[in-house]
Design a protein around this motif. Structure first.
Motif, short mmCIF file in Angstrom:
data_model
loop_
_atom_site.label_atom_id
_atom_site.label_comp_id
_atom_site.label_asym_id
_atom_site.label_seq_id
_atom_site.Cartn_x
_atom_site.Cartn_y
_atom_site.Cartn_z
N VAL A 154 -44.36 -1.02 8.59
CA VAL A 154 -43.85 0.35 8.54
C VAL A 154 -43.19 0.62 9.89
N LYS A 155 -41.99 1.18 9.85
CA LYS A 155 -41.29 1.53 11.07
C LYS A 155 -40.95 3.01 11.06
N ALA A 156 -40.99 3.62 12.25
CA ALA A 156 -40.68 5.05 12.39
C ALA A 156 -39.70 5.22 13.54
N TYR A 157 -38.73 6.10 13.34
CA TYR A 157 -37.66 6.31 14.29
C TYR A 157 -37.55 7.81 14.58
N ARG A 158 -37.81 8.21 15.79
CA ARG A 158 -37.66 9.61 16.17
C ARG A 158 -36.19 9.99 16.01
N VAL A 159 -35.92 11.04 15.24
CA VAL A 159 -34.53 11.38 14.91
C VAL A 159 -33.72 11.67 16.17
N ASP A 160 -34.31 12.36 17.14
CA ASP A 160 -33.55 12.68 18.35
C ASP A 160 -33.20 11.43 19.15
N ASP A 161 -33.99 10.35 19.01
CA ASP A 161 -33.62 9.09 19.65
C ASP A 161 -32.50 8.40 18.89
N VAL A 162 -32.56 8.45 17.56
CA VAL A 162 -31.48 7.88 16.76
C VAL A 162 -30.18 8.64 17.02
N MET A 163 -30.27 9.96 17.20
CA MET A 163 -29.07 10.78 17.42
C MET A 163 -28.28 10.33 18.64
N LEU A 164 -28.94 9.78 19.65
CA LEU A 164 -28.23 9.33 20.85
C LEU A 164 -27.24 8.23 20.52
N GLY A 224 -44.39 13.35 13.96
CA GLY A 224 -45.09 12.32 14.70
C GLY A 224 -46.57 12.27 14.35
N LYS A 225 -47.21 13.43 14.25
CA LYS A 225 -48.63 13.47 13.89
C LYS A 225 -48.86 12.91 12.50
N GLN A 226 -47.97 13.24 11.57
CA GLN A 226 -48.14 12.74 10.21
C GLN A 226 -47.97 11.23 10.15
N VAL A 227 -47.08 10.69 10.97
CA VAL A 227 -46.94 9.23 11.05
C VAL A 227 -48.23 8.62 11.60
N ALA A 228 -48.73 9.21 12.67
CA ALA A 228 -49.95 8.67 13.28
C ALA A 228 -51.13 8.73 12.31
N ASP A 229 -51.24 9.81 11.54
CA ASP A 229 -52.35 9.96 10.60
C ASP A 229 -52.23 9.01 9.42
N SER A 230 -51.01 8.85 8.91
CA SER A 230 -50.81 8.07 7.69
C SER A 230 -50.53 6.60 7.94
N TYR A 231 -49.91 6.30 9.08
CA TYR A 231 -49.50 4.92 9.37
C TYR A 231 -49.89 4.55 10.80
N PRO A 232 -51.17 4.43 11.09
CA PRO A 232 -51.60 4.17 12.47
C PRO A 232 -51.11 2.83 13.03
N ASP A 233 -50.71 1.91 12.15
CA ASP A 233 -50.22 0.61 12.61
C ASP A 233 -48.70 0.52 12.62
N ALA A 234 -48.02 1.65 12.43
CA ALA A 234 -46.56 1.63 12.39
C ALA A 234 -45.97 1.21 13.73
N LYS A 235 -44.76 0.65 13.67
CA LYS A 235 -43.98 0.36 14.86
C LYS A 235 -43.03 1.54 15.07
N VAL A 236 -42.98 2.05 16.29
CA VAL A 236 -42.20 3.25 16.57
C VAL A 236 -41.09 2.92 17.57
N LEU A 237 -39.86 3.31 17.23
CA LEU A 237 -38.74 3.10 18.13
C LEU A 237 -38.99 3.82 19.45
N THR A 238 -38.70 3.13 20.56
CA THR A 238 -38.85 3.76 21.87
C THR A 238 -37.63 3.46 22.72
N LYS A 239 -37.28 4.38 23.59
CA LYS A 239 -36.13 4.18 24.48
C LYS A 239 -36.51 3.24 25.62
N THR A 240 -35.54 2.44 26.06
CA THR A 240 -35.75 1.55 27.19
C THR A 240 -34.56 1.65 28.14
N ASN A 241 -34.73 1.12 29.33
CA ASN A 241 -33.65 1.13 30.32
C ASN A 241 -32.48 0.22 29.94
#
Length: 339
Positions: free
Chosen positions: A74-84, A171-188
């Motif tokens: 399961v993968k999750a992408y914060r919309v505001d990060d995708v928007m960039l 984000g909370k719903q992802v954490a509650d329902s999919y605790p093993d999900a991979k979440v997109l994160t910003k990097t340098n």
């Protein structure tokens, strides 16, 4: 950022010399908009990095997330990060996908980025149509409409990218329902987006486009749009389409995606309103508890029976996508509208 710089087809053709403009949708030159953004001036994210739910979401409990359920991950992408970047070229279960978001249309859509077994890298053309992002591929340099996945210019005009089911959760719903999900994160190492993607766009965007919102889906391949203001007001809506009962629950514990909305914040979730033995109708008890009239069982907005005779039952999910109403109906004027 102006949306309607003069469109001179011959100049565009010179800039896109590898795109076969002998093939294009009939109204391309009448509907295209040029904001003055160069090709990949908003740089797609081609090497996304992921972290755990616990690391990524500890301070983002209400942020809107695009969620994909694969067979193995399961993968999750914060919309505001995708928007960039507007496009994230990624994989799910080793299948090439593109997670896309057009902030001017409020459209978060995921596609399988393959045509004729060729893997595409999708980019940002810099062009818009009905305020919607036009994507391009690195194989034929054809143009693709973000909201529909249709090829609109080039060799692959008329072809269709496969849309993959996704859901908008907090984000909370992802954490509650999919605790093993991979979440997109910003990097340098991520490519830097232009200033107007990172500045005050969320605040000023509502002055640029009509932000009235619908929740939309496809039932038997036919487009259906539901007025989101009504969903917010009534908390859930029940409809029957082609003999199948559906229920749409408001999911209001989610922040806006992209542009901040004054009246239509939140999201919604849709389900087939039946189990193996029951066709269900719902009511609100005490103004907040969702109870089915058939068995008196209590349900949550995630389609789960949580108390009573149907405790543990799960309704079948129907992918439901948020869009601004105006562009949705420009692309899908034949939609069934539930207002």
């Amino acid at each position: 950022m102006p949306f309607n710089n003069p469109i001179i087809p011959e100049e565009i053709k010179k800039q896109w010399s590898n795109t076969n403009f002998n093939h294009h949708v009939e109204d391309l030159w009448e509907t295209i908009q040029s904001p003055g953004v160069p090709r990949d001036g908003i740089p797609p994210l081609d090497s996304p990095f992921f972290t755990s739910v616990s690391e990524a979401l500890h301070d983002r409990s209400h942020d809107a997330m695009i969620v994909l359920e694969g067979e193995r991950e399961v993968k999750a992408y914060r919309v505001d990060d995708v928007m960039l970047h507007e496009i994230v070229n990624d994989t799910l279960d080793d299948i090439p996908i593109a997670v896309t978001f057009c902030p001017l249309c409020n459209s978060a859509i995921v596609y399988k980025r393959m045509v004729d077994e060729q893997i595409l890298r999708l980019g940002v053309s810099g062009m818009l149509r009905h305020n919607d992002l036009i994507m391009w591929d690195d194989v034929m340099e054809s143009w693709w409409q973000q909201m529909t996945g249709e090829g609109i210019a080039g060799e692959w005009t008329g072809r269709q990218l496969e849309m993959l089911p996704s859901y908008i959760l907090s984000g909370k719903q992802v954490a509650d329902s999919y605790p093993d999900a991979k979440v997109l994160t910003k990097t340098n190492r991520d490519p830097l987006p232009p200033a107007y993607q990172t500045g005050d766009f969320k605040e000023r965007g509502s002055k640029m486009v009509d932000t009235k919102k619908v929740m939309a889906t496809f039932l038997n391949n036919f487009p259906v749009a539901i007025d989101f203001e009504r969903i917010r007001r009534e908390e859930f809506i029940q409809v029957e389409i082609d003999g199948t009962p559906y229920v749409i629950f408001a999911n209001l514990g989610v922040n806006d995606m992209g542009i901040k909305l004054l009246n239509d914040s939140g999201q919604a979730l849709m389900y087939v309103a039946s189990t193996k033995d029951f066709t269900l109708t719902f009511d609100l008890e005490d103004g907040k508890r969702i109870i089915d009239k058939e068995t008196g069982s209590e349900w949550n907005v995630f389609g789960q029976g949580i108390k009573g005779f149907l405790n543990g039952e799960k309704l079948k999910k129907v992918p439901l996508y948020p869009h601004f109403k105006k562009p949705w109906f420009q692309f899908y004027p034949q939609s069934v509208y539930i207002g």
